[in-house]
Design an enzyme around this catalytic site. Sequence first.
Site, PDB file in Angstrom:
ATOM      1  N   LYS A   1     -15.503  -8.315   3.632  1.00  0.00           N
ATOM      2  CA  LYS A   1     -14.688  -9.131   4.333  1.00  0.00           C
ATOM      3  C   LYS A   1     -14.483  -8.742   5.796  1.00  0.00           C
ATOM      4  O   LYS A   1     -14.311  -7.367   5.974  1.00  0.00           O
ATOM      5  CB  LYS A   1     -13.159  -9.181   3.718  1.00  0.00           C
TER       6      LYS A   1
ATOM      7  N   ARG B   1      -0.716  -5.676  -8.996  1.00  0.00           N
ATOM      8  CA  ARG B   1       0.298  -6.550  -8.572  1.00  0.00           C
ATOM      9  C   ARG B   1       0.423  -7.516  -9.582  1.00  0.00           C
ATOM     10  O   ARG B   1       1.391  -7.415 -10.397  1.00  0.00           O
ATOM     11  CB  ARG B   1       0.187  -7.264  -7.393  1.00  0.00           C
TER      12      ARG B   1
ATOM     13  N   SER C   1      -2.766  -7.993   2.350  1.00  0.00           N
ATOM     14  CA  SER C   1      -3.108  -7.984   3.746  1.00  0.00           C
ATOM     15  C   SER C   1      -3.352  -9.349   4.222  1.00  0.00           C
ATOM     16  O   SER C   1      -3.131  -9.869   5.289  1.00  0.00           O
ATOM     17  CB  SER C   1      -4.189  -6.891   3.974  1.00  0.00           C
TER      18      SER C   1
ATOM     19  N   HIS D   1       0.808  -1.178   0.012  1.00  0.00           N
ATOM     20  CA  HIS D   1      -0.048  -0.021   0.028  1.00  0.00           C
ATOM     21  C   HIS D   1       0.792   1.298  -0.053  1.00  0.00           C
ATOM     22  O   HIS D   1       0.686   2.417  -0.751  1.00  0.00           O
ATOM     23  CB  HIS D   1      -0.927   0.167   1.143  1.00  0.00           C
TER      24      HIS D   1
HETATM   25  O1  PNS Z   1      -8.492  -3.097  -0.353  1.00  0.00           O
HETATM   26  P1  PNS Z   1      -9.609  -3.767  -0.992  1.00  0.00           P
HETATM   27  O2  PNS Z   1     -10.469  -4.328  -0.322  1.00  0.00           O
HETATM   28  O3  PNS Z   1      -9.012  -4.378  -2.278  1.00  0.00           O
HETATM   29  O4  PNS Z   1     -10.523  -2.542  -1.554  1.00  0.00           O
HETATM   30  C1  PNS Z   1     -11.731  -2.416  -2.275  1.00  0.00           C
HETATM   31  C2  PNS Z   1     -12.346  -1.169  -2.498  1.00  0.00           C
HETATM   32  C3  PNS Z   1     -12.712  -0.414  -1.077  1.00  0.00           C
HETATM   33  C4  PNS Z   1     -11.665  -0.342  -3.027  1.00  0.00           C
HETATM   34  C5  PNS Z   1     -14.097  -1.615  -3.031  1.00  0.00           C
HETATM   35  O5  PNS Z   1     -14.396  -2.690  -2.317  1.00  0.00           O
HETATM   36  C6  PNS Z   1     -14.851  -0.426  -2.847  1.00  0.00           C
HETATM   37  O6  PNS Z   1     -14.605   0.457  -3.567  1.00  0.00           O
HETATM   38  N1  PNS Z   1     -15.704  -0.341  -2.078  1.00  0.00           N
HETATM   39  C7  PNS Z   1     -16.704   0.791  -1.888  1.00  0.00           C
HETATM   40  C8  PNS Z   1     -18.022   0.353  -2.423  1.00  0.00           C
HETATM   41  C9  PNS Z   1     -18.228   0.751  -3.823  1.00  0.00           C
HETATM   42  O7  PNS Z   1     -17.870   1.679  -4.223  1.00  0.00           O
HETATM   43  N2  PNS Z   1     -18.241  -0.471  -4.551  1.00  0.00           N
HETATM   44  C10 PNS Z   1     -18.337  -0.501  -6.037  1.00  0.00           C
HETATM   45  C11 PNS Z   1     -17.204  -0.756  -6.576  1.00  0.00           C
HETATM   46  S1  PNS Z   1     -17.397  -1.050  -8.240  1.00  0.00           S
END
Ligand code: PNS
Length: 166
Positions: free
Chosen positions: A43, A92, A130, A19
């Site tokens: 999650k 990645r 993570s 990150h």
């Molecule tokens: O670190 P992560 O878990 O890969 O992050 C995922 C994240 C937070 C970027 C994604 O789950 C997200 O944007 N969640 C917010 C809800 C949302 O906007 N969902 C639609 C995305 S298409």
Amino acid sequence: MSERIAVYPGSFDPVTFGHLDILDRAMPIFDRVVVGVLANPAKEPLFTVEERITLMRACVAEKANVEVTSFDGLTVDFAKATGAIAIVRGLRVLSDFESEFQMALMNRRLNPSVNTVFLMTSFSNVFVSSSIIKEVCRLGGNVDEAAPAVSVTAMRRKFGLEGAGQ
Ligand code: PNS
């Protein structure tokens, strides 16, 4: 000229060197990068949102143009409320691409004026996630090369491993 702001959303459960690598790459591109810690990720997180923010803030204390906050709801709404022109996401391995591409296209559909900017991680962080470091740490493995000391200490505490040598 108006400030060029990007949001960097994620679960950050907890923050890893992967990150921070992406943040370091985003910093010179934007005037300000706002890290958005998702309050309620799908999650089940190991750390509360407050803990994830505290860990991230400890890691970015020296980064002048980085802020850390939490958000709930849609990333595009968070981006709009922040005045961001871009959503930063790290890539990645090839397997990241499919879900990230899907998310970027959905986000574009929801708000066409915010672009997703993908930044490639360095080789040393290709296998850092993570989820993996949590599992390795929980089982007593050494993750010092994958996550900052604050994250490692916090994980060891959560897993009741304080004092246990690595
Ligand atoms: O670190 P992560 O878990 O890969 O992050 C995922 C994240 C937070 C970027 C994604 O789950 C997200 O944007 N969640 C917010 C809800 C949302 O906007 N969902 C639609 C995305 S298409």
